[in-house]
Design an enzyme around this catalytic site. Sequence first.
Site, mmCIF file in Angstrom:
data_model
loop_
_atom_site.group_PDB
_atom_site.id
_atom_site.type_symbol
_atom_site.label_atom_id
_atom_site.label_comp_id
_atom_site.label_asym_id
_atom_site.label_seq_id
_atom_site.Cartn_x
_atom_site.Cartn_y
_atom_site.Cartn_z
ATOM 1 N N CYS A 192 0.865 -1.184 0.000
ATOM 2 C CA CYS A 192 0.000 0.000 0.000
ATOM 3 C C CYS A 192 0.902 1.235 0.000
ATOM 4 O O CYS A 192 2.037 1.209 0.478
ATOM 5 C CB CYS A 192 -0.878 0.001 1.243
ATOM 6 S SG CYS A 192 -1.947 1.452 1.346
ATOM 7 N N ASP B 109 0.563 3.830 1.702
ATOM 8 C CA ASP B 109 0.606 4.418 3.040
ATOM 9 C C ASP B 109 2.065 4.536 3.504
ATOM 10 O O ASP B 109 2.842 3.589 3.367
ATOM 11 C CB ASP B 109 -0.187 3.477 3.970
ATOM 12 C CG ASP B 109 -0.422 4.066 5.343
ATOM 13 O OD1 ASP B 109 0.557 4.516 5.960
ATOM 14 O OD2 ASP B 109 -1.578 4.076 5.787
ATOM 15 N N HIS C 161 -2.237 -4.174 4.682
ATOM 16 C CA HIS C 161 -1.847 -3.908 6.068
ATOM 17 C C HIS C 161 -3.034 -3.758 7.004
ATOM 18 O O HIS C 161 -4.163 -3.561 6.580
ATOM 19 C CB HIS C 161 -0.947 -2.667 6.143
ATOM 20 C CG HIS C 161 -1.602 -1.394 5.710
ATOM 21 N ND1 HIS C 161 -2.056 -0.440 6.588
ATOM 22 C CD2 HIS C 161 -1.880 -0.921 4.483
ATOM 23 C CE1 HIS C 161 -2.570 0.583 5.908
ATOM 24 N NE2 HIS C 161 -2.476 0.313 4.627
ATOM 25 N N CYS D 248 -5.986 0.009 6.851
ATOM 26 C CA CYS D 248 -5.808 0.635 5.541
ATOM 27 C C CYS D 248 -6.993 1.533 5.204
ATOM 28 O O CYS D 248 -8.132 1.059 5.100
ATOM 29 C CB CYS D 248 -5.666 -0.456 4.476
ATOM 30 S SG CYS D 248 -5.299 0.221 2.855
HETATM 31 ZN ZN LIG Z 1 -3.315 1.230 2.994
#
Ligand SMILES: [Zn+2]
Length: 504
Positions: free
Chosen positions: A165, A167, A233, A244
Amino acid sequence: MRGARTLPQRPLAPTAPSRRQLQRPGGAGGSGSRPHRAHPLTDQRENALLIDYEERIKGCFDRIVPLLQQLASLQREPDFSARAQELARAQLGFSLPQFVLDQTWVEGLDMKRLYAWCVFRAYEAMSRDFFGHDPLRGARSHERTAAMGNTLLEQGFHLLDISPCADGRLAHTVSSVLRLPYGLVRRRSHAGAMFDVSRSVKRWVGTEHRRFRESVPNAATEPTSYLKVVVYHFSSRDPSHQGCAAHGSDDAAAAAAGLQRLQDFRQAIENGFCCGASVDLLLIGMDTDTDAIRVHVPAADHVIDLLHWVDGLALYEDSSSLSPQQGRELIAQRVAEACPGQCDEGMQRFIALLLEHNISQIDLVRSHFGGAYSDAGHAERFIGVGIGFKEVHLRNLTYFAHLETVEEAASDLDVGIKIFRGLNVSRGLPIPVVIRFDYSGSIPGARERAIADCERVREAMHVRYGDLCDRGLLHTLLSIRDRDRGEPAETIAMSIPLAPEAAH
Ligand SMILES: [Zn+2]
């Protein structure tokens, strides 16, 4: 004026504790904490190297605010300008824009501009350090990378393509959480790990073509696979809020969406190419609090079970009193037990290796962050927009918005701006945005197109976030990099003028 060429190797006594030091609840040396006993499978040398790197790079970003606060109290002193430069060079490793300091007596220090300038200089220094010194020992030229490349080939994989991801809490997935040399891995981060299937097919074609034409990394006749990995995640400490965002903090939904995307990719390859063309798939979950992974072991017939996995944290606990050899045997046993069918031997060994590597990372989080990070949510230092950022391998350093046009990822960008309204604007600090496009220098006109892409995204951001730009609360750095050469990113333009006559 140019900054110094490298970051200081060691932080020079900061005047205030860094953001990370403030956030560390039970870190090493914390009063009353029991000494940490390293796990028998932990690579302590690697952990020391990673911690040193994190403290050096993030420390530079985190010393910016304390430095500016120090300058605020000094700005009426007669030798202010010289002292300010001296402090900046000692604490951050680069100089400040002289003309901003020279104008202090008229309007006071322009802290917003100075803050953005410092963040951009810290980013440039990080890029120079990464490509100049290979601090994570992950470049293709490093012997560690070559050795791991051979291991992967022996396990049956000629390319690792990992989509975590986007993030910022997953930016260290490759180098730290999985302990893989970054030079071996094709990393493409996307919100929710939702990678683009069509672009991935193109990259697969390029890889297979190169094997066919050049036998790199091995000949196309060798029975090895292209391995595509998705890393979703979740948060063990606050599962319903800090998971997430792209999947509503629902880890079952994140895993299911990741698996579907992987299966779509394999389907695309099998439908589009003949002669039994296929790829191997792997689904991994990551706890952003502890960095422990869970691996959904795939069967040889590609079946992946969403409800069963090998739990890295449980393995850590259960093997902590075993000898290294017994620990490895336990890992292999758990991997075999978690397989929903007959397991491919090479895949089994690869997963066991990842789980062993992850034990070192779990240990690092235990020894330096009290077992779980205190910055459970977002704490990024800047927003990275565009295509590139190969040098970003630190947790919570960068919020990524991977895009070619602002329109295609407007929602990702809006989320980033919202996060930074909380992190920075609420404290009166601007949002630093690095717009970056990497290009292939061997392709005619690619450099010019990368510059044009940077400028186009900057203009679109000015339109979309005009209120913040007008108030000096959003600054941009335009940056490009030739990915065919091992050079650092090159700054093209900055929203902070380099001299008063250049101001507009
Ligand atoms: Zn994420």
